[in-house]
Design an enzyme around this catalytic site. Structure first.
Site, mmCIF file in Angstrom:
data_model
loop_
_atom_site.group_PDB
_atom_site.id
_atom_site.type_symbol
_atom_site.label_atom_id
_atom_site.label_comp_id
_atom_site.label_asym_id
_atom_site.label_seq_id
_atom_site.Cartn_x
_atom_site.Cartn_y
_atom_site.Cartn_z
ATOM 1 C CE LYS A 22 9.715 1.545 28.139
ATOM 2 N NZ LYS A 22 10.000 2.061 29.490
ATOM 3 N NE ARG A 91 12.671 5.048 29.566
ATOM 4 C CZ ARG A 91 11.868 5.636 28.698
ATOM 5 N NH1 ARG A 91 12.251 5.838 27.455
ATOM 6 N NH2 ARG A 91 10.657 6.023 29.071
ATOM 7 N N GLY A 100 4.767 2.827 34.932
ATOM 8 C CA GLY A 100 5.231 3.296 36.226
ATOM 9 C C GLY A 100 5.480 2.220 37.258
ATOM 10 C CG MET A 102 8.617 -3.209 36.638
ATOM 11 S SD MET A 102 8.960 -4.565 35.509
ATOM 12 C CE MET A 102 8.248 -3.951 33.990
ATOM 13 N NE ARG A 335 2.877 3.019 26.710
ATOM 14 C CZ ARG A 335 3.322 3.200 27.936
ATOM 15 N NH1 ARG A 335 4.178 2.342 28.459
ATOM 16 N NH2 ARG A 335 2.931 4.235 28.658
ATOM 17 C CG HIS A 451 1.575 7.145 37.977
ATOM 18 N ND1 HIS A 451 0.697 6.975 39.035
ATOM 19 C CD2 HIS A 451 2.195 5.949 37.804
ATOM 20 C CE1 HIS A 451 0.804 5.738 39.485
ATOM 21 N NE2 HIS A 451 1.698 5.099 38.767
ATOM 22 N NE ARG A 631 -30.462 -25.149 40.832
ATOM 23 C CZ ARG A 631 -29.487 -24.358 41.310
ATOM 24 N NH1 ARG A 631 -28.249 -24.508 40.878
ATOM 25 N NH2 ARG A 631 -29.766 -23.427 42.194
ATOM 26 C CB SER A 782 -26.626 -27.082 32.673
ATOM 27 O OG SER A 782 -26.249 -25.741 32.919
ATOM 28 N N GLY A 784 -22.561 -26.841 36.418
ATOM 29 C CA GLY A 784 -22.679 -25.932 37.558
ATOM 30 C C GLY A 784 -21.293 -25.675 38.104
ATOM 31 C CB THR A 785 -18.483 -23.717 36.722
ATOM 32 O OG1 THR A 785 -19.223 -22.504 36.540
ATOM 33 C CG2 THR A 785 -18.399 -24.483 35.412
ATOM 34 C CG ASN A 786 -21.226 -20.849 40.862
ATOM 35 O OD1 ASN A 786 -20.381 -20.407 40.100
ATOM 36 N ND2 ASN A 786 -22.402 -20.272 41.045
ATOM 37 C CG ASP A 787 -22.508 -26.562 44.113
ATOM 38 O OD1 ASP A 787 -22.068 -25.746 44.939
ATOM 39 O OD2 ASP A 787 -23.664 -27.020 44.155
ATOM 40 C CB CYS A 850 -26.188 -22.527 34.517
ATOM 41 S SG CYS A 850 -26.135 -23.994 35.583
ATOM 42 C CE1 TYR A 870 -27.053 -23.182 28.670
ATOM 43 C CE2 TYR A 870 -27.414 -24.873 27.011
ATOM 44 C CZ TYR A 870 -27.519 -24.430 28.321
ATOM 45 O OH TYR A 870 -28.096 -25.238 29.267
#
Length: 893
Positions: A22, A91, A100, A102, A335, A451, A631, A782, A784-787, A850, A870
């Site tokens: 602002k 303000r 809205g 703050m 803005r 709002h 896999r 590859s 395996g970002t979950n594990d 993956c 990839y």
């Protein structure tokens, strides 16, 4: 000494980090010569120092006093002086828009003496006392944390006593009495008098704005929008201009293009004889901005010129707040406006066609989250529907849920898994938690700049505003439609954010045109396609042309593979073979587990081989010519067997009846033998392949046979074998040799040339840390970002997300769940290490991911930065990943 305070003339739009959005934009408009009331900005650095130290930073008070004196000199008035008082607004203004969330306090400087001076100076006693009661009301609620309903109830009581229908029906004496009522409320609720000293008013208001940065609703909004918690907010102190001086005054909000649809034109709301928050609060219904031309032609013409100037200057949709004071136009804020997903794509496409932005900028004006919103279903136009009413189409989408009438009910039902539509007369910032929980938002008051509308658009939530024909009775938890039809809390309703319609009951939904476009059933160049589909088509074409990162899909069936290909996948990055062992094949797995010798085990594997071959043939055919990473079996074998408790009970009951089943007894022994306290850390992945002879060899043989059959049929199969859960290169070497041997045998058997890469998943910290060694035997990685996330953090995903993640998010331990967006500092550091060491050992090493992060927008940018080849994700996330990969390239351009 650090400079904490800047006059508007000292800043510019590029100082958002310091001056907040602002303040930076007020400075920019001042520099453009637009009519901005004079004022100054207290920086975000001052806010951070205050929040860290618990007190105003040294030197701030003196700098504020200096700037206030300069403001008084420029205006020729003193703050709160009795005869002709200067009044100011205080303000908030963070770097990122938080509508809205703050605090704001208007009319600072009024007291029992200066209110009379304001009445004399303005010639309007009603205006002066109305302004004073607004100050006491806002100050009490914002600064002293008094329940706002106490003030509203006092106003309603005053109106009832007079028989007045609206605030405009109250006169000066009514507002004079309300001031005394409000001051009494302040005294009772806070234990102190309303401060008469204007400088004390301003100092306490500044503190309140700083404190509001950490208010629960602001913290919740930041978490939802992933805004960093350590930025702080700036404070803008601005000379007051008044839209409540009569019918030749007013206040409004305008957009240079429709924020809901992106259509070109001028959109907004105007409210005569109103001040500040009246428009965005939605407590009075506005008139369309076009009506301003009839009400005040000169101000309308000037506003149109300013809006053109701002859009050309910012090269984007601009959101503008303005006030007209007795025919004089003042600009209070601008803005880059929040917009719906559809509007974002249309506007980016329009601005590119108009030459206002470059192709790379067009890609950066949209994002994957917005694209995902466009793929949500919409109501079936051919389905029967029972319309209750209609409001303004504030934020598009199709929302179906149970009607609820307060935030707490919305949260409670949503947590129980029940979709809800939050119905309110108007929303306010305290409703944020319920708005986040709801599928859709419906209000009977307010317009497209209220709002509810602004917040819903920012969140991508369906919203219908200003449905005046619907009487929403929050106290009695019901909504009454024309004709006397009543919707009770818990009744199902449907709202259409694209048309503004509200329906009783559930309306069926269908695929959106954007999904049909990606799925290949709607041609973007056909007459059936609308301008939104064409805009998406053009933006996606540019993203695909720019991106370096390939996009594959996680798919386990031929149907999933075919759909992924239509969605633009460049192959399969993860084909999970464990899903192929379920259903009718479970008895074959049981035979494998129960095998007591080589012959029985071989027989079980030979029975599974043709079934696996058929699985792989279908997937390779669907992805002909594109890589398919398969896999080998990853989960522990006991996951394919009966539950230990259920089987134990079954065997025990059979024995009680004297009906002992030897097969069940043997199976129970095997289940007990394989049972593990923590199976995700136990006998699974490559470990299973090593201790169950022939299991992985059977799978590789099936892959090779499927590839050979496709070659004979004239296809171009490109299978890749991925070995899971490798922690040391020795594990990989053993399985790799077995796999290569199976491939050679099949090639000789079929008389074809077979050669496909063998690689591994990097899903253990040790694998990432020894990637250089592993790369000597792996042709691709590859991640395996979950594990990897589970093992790095020590989290069990199945347990922790339900148990304590919500507390971690609320307390700011996480900005986002590490299972949704990759933890770049921990997990990401291991990925980066593995990339660097793996490629150092094998320069041609192919690298992908993956895990679920492959379809997460923020994570895609990280994977592009670290140099992966990839990402792979679910078929429906493929377009999102394609777009984000293009955006990642555009950011580097």
């Amino acid at each position: 000494m650090l400079k904490y305070v800047y006059e508007f003339s000292e800043g510019n739009k590029d100082l958002k980090d310091l001056l907040g959005g602002k303040g930076a934009n007020l400075a920019e408009m001042t520099n453009l010569g637009l009519p901005v009331p004079p004022g100054f900005t207290i920086t975000t650095e001052a806010c951070r120092a205050y929040l860290e130290g618990g007190a105003m930073p040294e030197g701030l008070a003196g700098q504020v006093e200096d700037k206030l004196k300069a403001l008084e000199a420029a205006m020729g008035k003193g703050l709160g002086q009795p005869d002709d008082p200067l009044l100011v607004s205080v303000r908030s203004g963070a770097k990122f828009s938080m509508p809205g969330m703050m605090e704001t306090v208007l009319n600072i400087g009024l007291n029992d003496a200066s209110v009379r001076g304001l009445a004399a100076q303005s010639g309007d006693e009603r205006f002066a006392w109305d302004s004073y009661r607004r100050l006491v009301q806002m100050f009490g609620k914002t600064v002293l944390d008094i329940d706002g309903d106490l003030f509203e109830e006092a106003i309603e009581e005053r109106k009832r006593a007079k028989g007045a229908a609206a605030d405009l029906d109250l006169d000066a004496e009514d507002f004079r009495a309300l001031v005394e009522d409000f001051k009494a409320i302040v005294r009772r609720a806070s234990g102190r008098d309303f401060p008469a000293d204007p400088r004390e008013q301003m100092e306490l208001a500044v503190r309140a704005v700083f404190d509001s940065w950490n208010a629960p609703r602001a913290a919740l909004y930041r978490r939802r929008e992933r805004i960093p918690a350590d930025l702080g907010t700036a404070v803008n102190v601005c000379a007051m201009v008044f839209g409540n001086l009569g019918m030749d005054s007013g206040t409004g909000v305008a957009f240079t293009r429709d924020p809901a649809t992106g259509r070109q034109g001028v959109y907004g709301d105007y409210l005569q004889n109103a001040q500040g928050e009246d428009v965005v609060a939605g407590i009075r219904n506005t008139v369309p901005l076009a009506d301003l031309e009839r009400i005040d032609a000169a101000s309308h013409a000037e506003l149109m010129d300013i809006m053109r100037t701002l859009e050309e200057h910012y090269r984007d949709l601009c959101d503008i707040e303005f006030t007209i004071e007795r025919g004089k136009l003042w600009m209070l804020q601008t803005r880059v406006g929040k917009r719906t997903a559809a509007a974002a794509f249309r506007i980016a496409d329009q601005l590119l066609a108009q030459g206002m932005i470059t192709p790379d900028e067009a890609i950066l004006r949209v994002n994957g989250d917005q694209l995902a919103q466009l793929m949500f279903p919409r109501f079936d136009e051919g389905a029967p529907r029972d319309r209750l009413g209609r409001g303004m189409n504030a934020s598009p989408g199709a929302a179906v849920g149970r009607a609820v009438f307060d935030s707490a009910a919305a949260v409670k039902r949503a947590r129980a898994g029940e979709p809800v539509v939050l119905c309110r007369r108007e929303t306010n910032p305290d409703d944020l938690e319920g708005m986040l929980a709801a599928e859709g938002i419906l209000t009977s008051r307010g317009g497209k700049t209220s709002h509810a509308a602004v917040v819903a658009r920012g969140m991508g939530t369906t919203c219908v505003c200003g449905a005046e024909e619907l009487d929403i009775d929050v106290r009695n938890r019901r909504m009454t439609a024309p004709g006397g039809r009543v919707v009770e809390e818990g009744d199902e309703i449907s709202i259409d954010g694209s048309t503004g319609e509200v329906f009783l009951g559930r309306v069926p939904v269908v695929d959106s045109p954007v999904v049909r476009y990606f799925d290949g059933t709607l041609d973007a160049e056909s007459d059936e396609a609308d301008d939104l589909v064409r805009a998406v088509h053009r933006v996606m074409g540019r993203a695909d042309a720019d991106r370096r990162l390939g996009v594959r899909a996680n798919a386990d069936t031929p149907d999933d593979a075919a759909r992924a290909r239509r969605m633009g996948a460049q192959g399969i990055g993860l084909c999970r073979t464990e899903h192929m062992f379920l259903g009718e094949r479970r008895p074959l797995v049981e035979r494998l587990v129960l095998a007591e010798g080589d012959d029985e085990r071989t027989a079980a594997l030979e029975a599974l081989l043709p079934l696996q071959r058929t699985d792989f043939t279908g997937i390779l055919e669907a992805m002909d010519g594109l890589p398919v990473t398969i896999r080998l079996l990853d989960p522990p074998l006991h996951e394919f067997l009966p539950d230990l408790t259920e089987l134990s009970v079954r065997v025990a009951l059979a024995e009680e009846r004297g009906e002992r089943d030897e097969e069940d007894v043997r199976l129970l022994q095997a289940v007990r033998r394989l049972h593990e306290q923590n199976p995700m850390m136990g006998l699974r992945g490559v470990r299973l392949g090593l201790v169950v002879p022939g299991l992985f060899t059977m799978q590789v043989r099936a892959i090779a046979q499927a590839a050979a059959e496709r070659l004979r049929a004239g296809g171009a199969p490109r299978p890749e074998v991925m070995i899971p859960l490798v922690g040391t290169v020795q594990e990989l070497e053993i399985i790799r040799e077995e796999a290569l041997g199976a491939v050679r045998e099949v090639a000789e058997e079929y008389g074809v040339e077979l050669e496909f890469p063998i690689g591994t998943m990097i899903e253990l910290p040790r694998a990432a840390l020894t990637a250089g060694q592993i790369a000597e035997s792996a042709e691709f990685f590859s991640f395996g970002t979950n594990d990897l996330t589970q093992t790095v953090w020590g989290f069990s995903r199945d347990d922790v997300e339900a148990s304590f993640f919500s507390a971690y998010l609320e307390k700011g331990v996480f900005g986002a769940s590490p299972f949704e967006t990759i933890d770049t500092e921990g997990v990401g550091r291991l990925v980066r290490t593995a990339v660097e060491e793996g490629r150092a050992a094998r320069p041609g090493l192919k690298l992908g991911v993956c895990g679920e992060h492959g379809g997460d927008p923020a994570s895609v940018h990280f994977f592009d930065r670290v140099g992966l080849d990839y990402v792979s994700c679910s078929p429906f996330r493929v377009p999102v990943a394609r777009l984000e990969a293009g955006r990642a390239a555009a950011e580097d351009a």
